[in-house]
Design a protein around this motif. Structure first.
Motif, PDB file in Angstrom:
ATOM      1  N   ARG A  16       0.832  -1.207   0.000  1.00 41.02           N
ATOM      2  CA  ARG A  16       0.000   0.000   0.000  1.00 41.02           C
ATOM      3  C   ARG A  16       0.863   1.253   0.000  1.00 41.02           C
ATOM      4  N   GLN A  17       2.033   1.173   0.613  1.00 44.16           N
ATOM      5  CA  GLN A  17       2.924   2.331   0.709  1.00 44.16           C
ATOM      6  C   GLN A  17       3.905   2.412  -0.467  1.00 44.16           C
ATOM      7  N   GLY A  18       3.743   1.532  -1.449  1.00 45.54           N
ATOM      8  CA  GLY A  18       4.575   1.590  -2.646  1.00 45.54           C
ATOM      9  C   GLY A  18       6.024   1.195  -2.432  1.00 45.54           C
ATOM     10  N   HIS A  19       6.286   0.424  -1.385  1.00 46.25           N
ATOM     11  CA  HIS A  19       7.634  -0.065  -1.111  1.00 46.25           C
ATOM     12  C   HIS A  19       8.670   1.062  -1.104  1.00 46.25           C
ATOM     13  N   ASN A  20       8.267   2.174  -0.516  1.00 46.59           N
ATOM     14  CA  ASN A  20       9.163   3.332  -0.399  1.00 46.59           C
ATOM     15  C   ASN A  20       9.736   3.694  -1.774  1.00 46.59           C
ATOM     16  N   TYR A  74       4.790  -6.393  -7.701  1.00 51.31           N
ATOM     17  CA  TYR A  74       5.530  -5.498  -6.821  1.00 51.31           C
ATOM     18  C   TYR A  74       5.219  -4.068  -7.246  1.00 51.31           C
ATOM     19  N   THR A  75       4.612  -3.297  -6.341  1.00 51.89           N
ATOM     20  CA  THR A  75       4.244  -1.918  -6.662  1.00 51.89           C
ATOM     21  C   THR A  75       5.387  -0.976  -6.290  1.00 51.89           C
ATOM     22  N   CYS A  76       5.657  -0.046  -7.181  1.00 52.79           N
ATOM     23  CA  CYS A  76       6.726   0.940  -6.966  1.00 52.79           C
ATOM     24  C   CYS A  76       6.091   2.318  -6.862  1.00 52.79           C
ATOM     25  N   GLY A  77       6.118   2.891  -5.690  1.00 53.84           N
ATOM     26  CA  GLY A  77       5.511   4.195  -5.491  1.00 53.84           C
ATOM     27  C   GLY A  77       4.000   4.097  -5.437  1.00 53.84           C
ATOM     28  N   THR A  78       3.355   5.227  -5.384  1.00 53.89           N
ATOM     29  CA  THR A  78       1.900   5.264  -5.286  1.00 53.89           C
ATOM     30  C   THR A  78       1.238   5.631  -6.607  1.00 53.89           C
ATOM     31  N   ASN A  79       2.020   5.691  -7.691  1.00 53.47           N
ATOM     32  CA  ASN A  79       1.466   6.069  -8.994  1.00 53.47           C
ATOM     33  C   ASN A  79       0.835   4.893  -9.741  1.00 53.47           C
TER      34      ASN A  79
END
Length: 111
Positions: A16-20, A74-79
């Motif tokens: 949820r936090q986009g893995h920093n 794997y999500t990168c950031g919140t975009n």
């Protein structure tokens, strides 16, 4: 009861936090080794008296792909950008093959 073992279906807080912004590993990866150990124990244990382990084996054996997904997003950031990362890959199949060979050497088999 079948849903209780699908720990990777939910979204973890790191996701949820986009893995920093993609600089932090996913918490999912920290669960791979403990779950592999539990799976190996469940399929190779000779003493079948452990009801919890037997329940775990019975539940997961019907849904291995859902319980041990080979990959995850794997999500990168919140975009909203994400990429496919390996999680269990082919480890479950390899453990099953190893356990079957081990059982044959001992004269036994899998439950």
């Amino acid at each position: 009861a079948a849903e209780i073992v699908k720990v990777f279906d939910g979204q973890m807080s790191c996701c949820r936090q986009g893995h920093n912004d993609g600089t932090r590993p996913c918490d999912r990866t920290s669960l791979v080794l403990p779950l592999l150990g539990l799976f190996f124990d469940a399929i190779t244990r000779e003493d079948k008296s452990d009801e919890g382990l037997q329940f775990f084996h019975n539940v997961i054996s019907r849904q291995l792909d859902a319980v041990f997904p080979s990959h995850y997003q794997y999500t990168c950031g919140t975009n909203g950008f994400s990429e496919r990362h390996e999680l269990f890959g082919d480890l479950i199949a390899r453990i099953q093959t190893f356990a079957q060979a081990r059982g044959k050497r001992r004269g036994g088999g899998l439950p």
